[in-house]
Design an enzyme around this catalytic site. Structure first.
Site, PDB file in Angstrom:
ATOM      1  N   ASP A   1      -1.974 -20.648  21.538  1.00  0.00           N
ATOM      2  CA  ASP A   1      -2.243 -20.814  22.967  1.00  0.00           C
ATOM      3  C   ASP A   1      -1.733 -19.609  23.762  1.00  0.00           C
ATOM      4  OD1 ASP A   1      -3.008 -22.838  25.112  1.00  0.00           O
ATOM      5  OD2 ASP A   1      -0.997 -22.276  25.764  1.00  0.00           O
TER       6      ASP A   1
ATOM      7  N   GLU B   1       2.426 -15.985   3.277  1.00  0.00           N
ATOM      8  CA  GLU B   1       3.247 -16.617   2.225  1.00  0.00           C
ATOM      9  C   GLU B   1       2.467 -17.768   1.588  1.00  0.00           C
ATOM     10  OE1 GLU B   1       6.733 -18.017   4.298  1.00  0.00           O
ATOM     11  OE2 GLU B   1       7.288 -15.989   4.923  1.00  0.00           O
TER      12      GLU B   1
HETATM   13  C1  NOJ Z   1      -4.563 -22.512  27.470  1.00  0.00           C
HETATM   14  C2  NOJ Z   1      -4.962 -23.924  27.175  1.00  0.00           C
HETATM   15  O1  NOJ Z   1      -6.237 -23.941  26.572  1.00  0.00           O
HETATM   16  C3  NOJ Z   1      -4.923 -24.657  28.489  1.00  0.00           C
HETATM   17  O2  NOJ Z   1      -5.520 -25.926  28.418  1.00  0.00           O
HETATM   18  C4  NOJ Z   1      -3.494 -24.725  28.961  1.00  0.00           C
HETATM   19  O3  NOJ Z   1      -3.446 -25.325  30.231  1.00  0.00           O
HETATM   20  C5  NOJ Z   1      -2.874 -23.322  29.060  1.00  0.00           C
HETATM   21  N1  NOJ Z   1      -3.184 -22.493  27.945  1.00  0.00           N
HETATM   22  C6  NOJ Z   1      -1.372 -23.418  29.168  1.00  0.00           C
HETATM   23  O4  NOJ Z   1      -0.841 -23.866  27.941  1.00  0.00           O
END
Ligand code: NOJ
Length: 531
Positions: free
Chosen positions: A214, A255
């Site tokens: 993310d 790994e």
């Molecule tokens: C990207 C994620 O896809 C989104 O849904 C989220 O709100 C933000 N990152 C923060 O984690």
């Protein structure tokens, strides 16, 4: 034709983004999982795995499934090594991984390394500790500016709206690039680095096949925390030092066998984006320029030609307006910073284009992502009552930005009325439009002309015919895309306003009826066998 059990299974995979809260609310398999509370859960996924196998996908990417106060739908993680009780248990997740593997479906999970929940034990410890303590050093705590430090330490704005700093009672401020409930980790701190490498191993050891990372470009910040200014590099995004983290993560992935790291990197610059997939870093990144691109042949061709390799093709996800709606508007492009629900939507036109876009996307080389519900032709639900909206973007922008709830409405499975089999006699956490009675899995399974049948057929043909074969553009009229994939499939997409000639080949699949004279109508894609 492509063998997903061989190394690099992810290269040709069809990966299904499963947004857990909205997929299916099933019965309890283990104590602790909630049945019928209107929120999707692991039990619901386990019951519906045969649906996904039948659809023809190779992998599932799960949105975050960890314990979380859900200030940002689970992207505020309180414990990176467990499952939220409302979703199920760790034992259930283990069972699900095993069941999916038996069906030849790989499992990708979402890791959120830029921030955690303000309820995460580390952040709670930091709040209890003194300014300057090692506990605070895992985050970005700073004194404020101005008299009494009453102003935030710098001018950074939260991606969800408002300032990126929140003050705590002892006077210090902490950084949150997203909601205040999501404090940013300080990736200059060695505890943070080793903790996440350990978290990767925790999930890889449980059999998880890949990690979606993310906000992957945001992890490192300029330690001086300078103000942002137009024309200067962003001190909190895509810094050169972020790549050391991914080199270390790649060593962890290596790994094991066949593990994949996928970066969520929103960068307009193709060269900067390509740096994340250098041989010792991530395996792939999402191709968001393709998602943002308008429904226009020249623009699509340009984006396709400048795509990172290995490519990933994405039309929708849980952060963007569903593409049936995007393609039904006058402005068919998408901008994460400027969602616009004031434009009228022609759903018939949008659906027609979405069908053509599906065949274009699934004919392109390498991996394709399918966001749950796009295989049913779901549209963006724009009329969710304000009091039911949950997205912090909507709340933090005072409703100026409609936010992302409209793409997260629970799936319709069966029946004629909400909750359409999503759960048993419950109220889904977001209301479903009554018109979705014609878009249920049950209804579409019996309709040969449905979006679901198109996706099933396309995924089957893709699996049978499309190996690692390269793509080759063929000459075509203005507004028409024609290309071959390897020596077995030719794809034609007519985005012009006049019928296009059908090139040589044997008809395999068409997104709409062809003209009586055998031409390809506007907003139609066709797959042809060429050998
Ligand atoms: C990207 C994620 O896809 C989104 O849904 C989220 O709100 C933000 N990152 C923060 O984690």
């Amino acid at each position: 034709m492509h063998d997903i059990t061989a190394g690099q299974w992810w290269r040709g995979a069809a990966i299904y983004e499963l947004y857990l809260r909205s997929f299916a609310n099933g019965g309890a398999h283990d104590a602790g999982a909630c049945a019928g509370d209107g929120t999707g859960n692991l039990a619901g996924v386990r019951e519906r795995l045969p649906y996904l196998a039948d659809l023809g996908i190779d992998a599932i990417w799960f949105s975050p499934w960890y314990p979380s106060p859900m200030a940002d739908a689970g992207y505020d993680v309180a414990d990176f090594r467990d499952i939220a009780p409302e979703f199920g248990t760790l034992a259930e997740a283990d069972a699900l991984v095993g069941e999916a593997h038996k069906l030849d479906i790989k499992i990708i999970i979402d890791i959120v390394p830029n921030h955690c929940s303000d309820q995460h034990p580390w952040f709670q410890e930091a709040l209890r500790s003194q300014p300057g303590s090692p506990e605070r050093a895992r985050f970005w705590f700073r004194p404020g500016r101005g008299p009494d430090g009453a102003l935030p330490p710098n001018n950074w704005q939260s991606i969800f709206g408002g300032p990126a700093w929140r003050r705590i009672p002892d006077g210090e401020w902490y950084l949150h690039l997203f909601a205040p409930e999501q404090p940013d980790f300080n990736w200059g701190n060695p505890d943070v680095r080793s903790e996440f490498e350990d978290i990767l191993r925790f999930w890889f050891d449980r059999g998880v096949d890949g990690i979606r990372i993310d906000s992957a470009a945001l992890l490192t910040k300029d330690p001086l925390l300078p103000d942002t200014a137009p024309g200067l590099p962003d001190p909190a995004s895509d810094r050169d030092d972020v790549h050391e983290i991914y080199r270390a993560w790649r060593r962890v992935a290596d790994e094991y066998e066949d593990k994949v790291l996928i970066g969520e990197v929103w960068l307009p610059d193709a060269d900067r984006l390509a740096r994340y997939t250098r041989p010792d870093e991530l395996h792939t990144v999402f191709n968001f320029p393709y998602l943002n691109c308008p429904w226009d042949a020249a623009a699509l061709k340009k984006v396709i030609d400048s795509s990172p390799v290995p490519a990933t093709w994405v039309l929708s996800n849980h952060d963007v307006d569903r593409h049936v709606s995007r393609y039904g508007r006058a402005n068919t492009s998408f901008d994460l910073q400027g969602r616009d629900h004031s434009q009228p939507v022609d759903l018939v036109l949008g659906t027609r284009r979405a069908r053509a876009a599906a065949l274009l996307t699934m004919a392109l080389p390498d991996a394709v992502y399918i966001y749950q519900g796009e295989e049913l032709g779901l549209w963006e639900v724009e009329d969710i009552p304000d009091e039911l909206r949950q997205d912090p973007i909507w709340h933090r922008t005072g409703g100026r930005d409609p936010g992302r709830d409209g793409s997260r409405v629970p799936l319709p499975w069966s029946g004629k009325e909400p909750p359409f089999g999503f759960c048993d006699g419950c109220q889904p956490w977001l209301p479903q439009p009554k018109e979705w009675r014609d878009l249920t899995v049950e209804h579409e399974s019996c309709d040969p002309g449905s979006m679901l049948q198109l996706y099933r057929a396309a995924l089957r043909i893709r699996r049978e015919r499309l190996g690692a074969g390269p793509m080759t553009w063929l000459p075509s009229a203005d507004g028409v895309l024609v290309f071959d994939r390897g020596d077995r499939l030719r794809c034609v997409v007519n985005i012009s306003s006049v019928p296009a000639e059908l090139p040589a080949g044997t008809l395999l699949l068409a997104s709409n009826l062809l003209g009586a004279d055998g031409t390809v109508p506007t907003d139609t894609a066709v797959w042809l066998a060429i050998s």
